[in-house]
Design a protein around this motif. Structure first.
Motif, PDB file in Angstrom:
ATOM      1  N   VAL A  11       0.854  -1.189   0.000  1.00 20.66           N
ATOM      2  CA  VAL A  11       0.000   0.000   0.000  1.00 20.66           C
ATOM      3  C   VAL A  11       0.892   1.243   0.000  1.00 20.66           C
ATOM      4  O   VAL A  11       1.816   1.336   0.792  1.00 20.66           O
ATOM      5  CB  VAL A  11      -0.910   0.019   1.247  1.00 20.66           C
ATOM      6  CG1 VAL A  11      -1.715   1.290   1.321  1.00 20.66           C
ATOM      7  CG2 VAL A  11      -1.819  -1.188   1.274  1.00 20.66           C
ATOM      8  N   SER A  12       0.592   2.185  -0.885  1.00 23.05           N
ATOM      9  CA  SER A  12       1.316   3.459  -0.856  1.00 23.05           C
ATOM     10  C   SER A  12       0.410   4.511  -0.219  1.00 23.05           C
ATOM     11  O   SER A  12      -0.803   4.511  -0.441  1.00 23.05           O
ATOM     12  CB  SER A  12       1.743   3.882  -2.257  1.00 23.05           C
ATOM     13  OG  SER A  12       0.623   4.138  -3.069  1.00 23.05           O
ATOM     14  N   VAL A  13       1.007   5.387   0.584  1.00 20.64           N
ATOM     15  CA  VAL A  13       0.243   6.364   1.356  1.00 20.64           C
ATOM     16  C   VAL A  13       0.860   7.747   1.214  1.00 20.64           C
ATOM     17  O   VAL A  13       2.084   7.900   1.220  1.00 20.64           O
ATOM     18  CB  VAL A  13       0.201   5.960   2.854  1.00 20.64           C
ATOM     19  CG1 VAL A  13      -0.339   7.071   3.719  1.00 20.64           C
ATOM     20  CG2 VAL A  13      -0.625   4.706   3.041  1.00 20.64           C
ATOM     21  N   LYS A  14      -0.020   8.745   1.090  1.00 19.98           N
ATOM     22  CA  LYS A  14       0.372  10.152   1.114  1.00 19.98           C
ATOM     23  C   LYS A  14      -0.531  10.851   2.121  1.00 19.98           C
ATOM     24  O   LYS A  14      -1.717  10.531   2.208  1.00 19.98           O
ATOM     25  CB  LYS A  14       0.182  10.798  -0.253  1.00 19.98           C
ATOM     26  CG  LYS A  14       1.059  10.230  -1.329  1.00 19.98           C
ATOM     27  CD  LYS A  14       0.762  10.878  -2.661  1.00 19.98           C
ATOM     28  CE  LYS A  14       1.568  10.205  -3.754  1.00 19.98           C
ATOM     29  NZ  LYS A  14       1.230  10.727  -5.079  1.00 19.98           N
ATOM     30  N   SER A  73     -13.467  -5.634   5.360  1.00 23.16           N
ATOM     31  CA  SER A  73     -12.665  -4.421   5.184  1.00 23.16           C
ATOM     32  C   SER A  73     -13.199  -3.283   6.052  1.00 23.16           C
ATOM     33  O   SER A  73     -12.434  -2.516   6.636  1.00 23.16           O
ATOM     34  CB  SER A  73     -12.652  -3.988   3.716  1.00 23.16           C
ATOM     35  OG  SER A  73     -11.930  -4.918   2.940  1.00 23.16           O
ATOM     36  N   GLU A  74     -14.522  -3.175   6.155  1.00 21.94           N
ATOM     37  CA  GLU A  74     -15.142  -2.154   7.014  1.00 21.94           C
ATOM     38  C   GLU A  74     -14.736  -2.380   8.469  1.00 21.94           C
ATOM     39  O   GLU A  74     -14.390  -1.436   9.194  1.00 21.94           O
ATOM     40  CB  GLU A  74     -16.660  -2.200   6.863  1.00 21.94           C
ATOM     41  CG  GLU A  74     -17.398  -1.097   7.584  1.00 21.94           C
ATOM     42  CD  GLU A  74     -17.170   0.279   6.989  1.00 21.94           C
ATOM     43  OE1 GLU A  74     -16.975   1.226   7.772  1.00 21.94           O
ATOM     44  OE2 GLU A  74     -17.181   0.413   5.757  1.00 21.94           O
ATOM     45  N   ALA A  75     -14.756  -3.640   8.902  1.00 20.98           N
ATOM     46  CA  ALA A  75     -14.353  -3.969  10.275  1.00 20.98           C
ATOM     47  C   ALA A  75     -12.876  -3.652  10.497  1.00 20.98           C
ATOM     48  O   ALA A  75     -12.501  -3.119  11.555  1.00 20.98           O
ATOM     49  CB  ALA A  75     -14.637  -5.442  10.570  1.00 20.98           C
ATOM     50  N   ALA A  76     -12.032  -3.948   9.503  1.00 22.31           N
ATOM     51  CA  ALA A  76     -10.597  -3.659   9.615  1.00 22.31           C
ATOM     52  C   ALA A  76     -10.366  -2.160   9.716  1.00 22.31           C
ATOM     53  O   ALA A  76      -9.567  -1.696  10.541  1.00 22.31           O
ATOM     54  CB  ALA A  76      -9.837  -4.236   8.420  1.00 22.31           C
ATOM     55  N   LEU A  77     -11.079  -1.377   8.912  1.00 22.30           N
ATOM     56  CA  LEU A  77     -10.935   0.080   8.940  1.00 22.30           C
ATOM     57  C   LEU A  77     -11.333   0.622  10.311  1.00 22.30           C
ATOM     58  O   LEU A  77     -10.579   1.369  10.935  1.00 22.30           O
ATOM     59  CB  LEU A  77     -11.790   0.722   7.846  1.00 22.30           C
ATOM     60  CG  LEU A  77     -11.663   2.240   7.761  1.00 22.30           C
ATOM     61  CD1 LEU A  77     -11.516   2.676   6.318  1.00 22.30           C
ATOM     62  CD2 LEU A  77     -12.852   2.919   8.380  1.00 22.30           C
ATOM     63  N   SER A  78     -12.507   0.246  10.805  1.00 19.62           N
ATOM     64  CA  SER A  78     -13.003   0.755  12.091  1.00 19.62           C
ATOM     65  C   SER A  78     -12.092   0.368  13.250  1.00 19.62           C
ATOM     66  O   SER A  78     -11.740   1.215  14.081  1.00 19.62           O
ATOM     67  CB  SER A  78     -14.411   0.225  12.358  1.00 19.62           C
ATOM     68  OG  SER A  78     -15.297   0.696  11.387  1.00 19.62           O
ATOM     69  N   ALA A  79     -11.720  -0.905  13.319  1.00 24.90           N
ATOM     70  CA  ALA A  79     -10.891  -1.384  14.429  1.00 24.90           C
ATOM     71  C   ALA A  79      -9.501  -0.750  14.401  1.00 24.90           C
ATOM     72  O   ALA A  79      -8.967  -0.354  15.447  1.00 24.90           O
ATOM     73  CB  ALA A  79     -10.778  -2.909  14.385  1.00 24.90           C
ATOM     74  N   THR A  80      -8.912  -0.639  13.219  1.00 26.34           N
ATOM     75  CA  THR A  80      -7.568  -0.065  13.125  1.00 26.34           C
ATOM     76  C   THR A  80      -7.589   1.412  13.465  1.00 26.34           C
ATOM     77  O   THR A  80      -6.708   1.896  14.182  1.00 26.34           O
ATOM     78  CB  THR A  80      -6.974  -0.313  11.722  1.00 26.34           C
ATOM     79  OG1 THR A  80      -7.070  -1.706  11.412  1.00 26.34           O
ATOM     80  CG2 THR A  80      -5.518   0.105  11.668  1.00 26.34           C
ATOM     81  N   VAL A 129      -4.571   2.221   6.958  1.00 24.61           N
ATOM     82  CA  VAL A 129      -4.988   3.052   8.095  1.00 24.61           C
ATOM     83  C   VAL A 129      -3.821   3.236   9.069  1.00 24.61           C
ATOM     84  O   VAL A 129      -3.610   4.340   9.583  1.00 24.61           O
ATOM     85  CB  VAL A 129      -6.232   2.457   8.783  1.00 24.61           C
ATOM     86  CG1 VAL A 129      -6.566   3.207  10.064  1.00 24.61           C
ATOM     87  CG2 VAL A 129      -7.424   2.475   7.831  1.00 24.61           C
ATOM     88  N   GLU A 130      -3.050   2.185   9.313  1.00 20.99           N
ATOM     89  CA  GLU A 130      -1.895   2.305  10.200  1.00 20.99           C
ATOM     90  C   GLU A 130      -0.906   3.343   9.673  1.00 20.99           C
ATOM     91  O   GLU A 130      -0.396   4.175  10.421  1.00 20.99           O
ATOM     92  CB  GLU A 130      -1.201   0.952  10.362  1.00 20.99           C
ATOM     93  CG  GLU A 130      -1.964  -0.011  11.236  1.00 20.99           C
ATOM     94  CD  GLU A 130      -1.363  -1.418  11.250  1.00 20.99           C
ATOM     95  OE1 GLU A 130      -0.484  -1.733  10.400  1.00 20.99           O
ATOM     96  OE2 GLU A 130      -1.784  -2.208  12.114  1.00 20.99           O
ATOM     97  N   LYS A 131      -0.632   3.291   8.360  1.00 16.47           N
ATOM     98  CA  LYS A 131       0.315   4.236   7.767  1.00 16.47           C
ATOM     99  C   LYS A 131      -0.238   5.660   7.780  1.00 16.47           C
ATOM    100  O   LYS A 131       0.510   6.613   8.021  1.00 16.47           O
ATOM    101  CB  LYS A 131       0.651   3.820   6.336  1.00 16.47           C
ATOM    102  CG  LYS A 131       1.542   2.605   6.251  1.00 16.47           C
ATOM    103  CD  LYS A 131       1.837   2.269   4.798  1.00 16.47           C
ATOM    104  CE  LYS A 131       2.840   1.156   4.661  1.00 16.47           C
ATOM    105  NZ  LYS A 131       3.145   0.889   3.242  1.00 16.47           N
ATOM    106  N   ILE A 132      -1.518   5.803   7.512  1.00 17.79           N
ATOM    107  CA  ILE A 132      -2.117   7.145   7.525  1.00 17.79           C
ATOM    108  C   ILE A 132      -2.052   7.732   8.925  1.00 17.79           C
ATOM    109  O   ILE A 132      -1.588   8.857   9.122  1.00 17.79           O
ATOM    110  CB  ILE A 132      -3.574   7.099   7.000  1.00 17.79           C
ATOM    111  CG1 ILE A 132      -3.582   6.863   5.483  1.00 17.79           C
ATOM    112  CG2 ILE A 132      -4.329   8.382   7.350  1.00 17.79           C
ATOM    113  CD1 ILE A 132      -4.955   6.571   4.898  1.00 17.79           C
ATOM    114  N   VAL A 133      -2.504   6.983   9.928  1.00 18.70           N
ATOM    115  CA  VAL A 133      -2.531   7.507  11.301  1.00 18.70           C
ATOM    116  C   VAL A 133      -1.111   7.721  11.834  1.00 18.70           C
ATOM    117  O   VAL A 133      -0.893   8.633  12.639  1.00 18.70           O
ATOM    118  CB  VAL A 133      -3.370   6.600  12.225  1.00 18.70           C
ATOM    119  CG1 VAL A 133      -3.299   7.064  13.670  1.00 18.70           C
ATOM    120  CG2 VAL A 133      -4.826   6.567  11.751  1.00 18.70           C
TER     121      VAL A 133
END
Length: 177
Positions: A23-26, A56-63, A163-167
């Protein structure tokens, strides 16, 4: 003292590890904002035509919950200091790779060898997380992640990574960095 070969090997191994990321993140944020004022958030419901799968929704919310809690920002029902708005899109892409029968070192009879073209189609997914100040309605932080879409289990893992990289780039509330 490092030899030139050792430096090249070290640089090469760092490049290989960076290339392994799926995953690439900016990210970008308003540097004039005092992020210490944000202690809570609300995850806005998705209004996108293209939605996330349940895993994926659960992964997004939990992360989001875990990563932001580590920064002192807690999820609340409706009246968070921040509204986190997600945008999801997908795009069909083509990958075209050309090679020759002789490889990169063509000598003699191989110099005019046949050329091969490999064309593959894939779907690229993009997740945008907008962090909006709930009082001013001003965008204060944005994270954009892109990666190849696959099966639901792989997608959930990529959402978690994104989400980990963004946060990780969200300004720390106490230092602003």
């Amino acid at each position: 003292m490092q030899t030139p070969l050792r430096r090249y090997l070290l640089a090469g191994s760092v490049f290989v590890l960076a290339a392994c990321s799926s995953v690439s993140v900016k990210t970008d944020y308003d540097q004039s904002v005092a992020f210490a004022q944000y202690r809570s958030y609300t995850l806005a419901p998705s209004t996108e035509a293209v939605g996330l799968s349940p895993s994926s929704e659960a992964a997004l919310s939990a992360t989001l919950r875990n990563q932001l809690a580590a920064r002192g920002v807690e999820e609340v029902g409706e009246n968070g200091d921040l509204h986190i708005v997600r945008h999801i899109s997908t795009k069909e892409k083509l990958s075209i790779n050309q090679s020759s029968a002789g490889g990169p070192y063509r000598y003699g009879a191989w110099a005019g060898g046949p050329q091969y073209t490999d064309v593959s189609q894939y779907t690229e997914g993009t997740l945008i997380l907008d962090f909006v100040d709930s009082k001013t309605r001003k965008l204060v932080f944005r994270g954009i992640a892109s990666g190849t879409v696959g099966d639901p289990e792989a997608n959930a893992a990529k959402i978690k990574e994104a989400v980990e990289k963004i946060v990780a780039n969200y300004p720390h509330p106490h230092t602003g960095q």
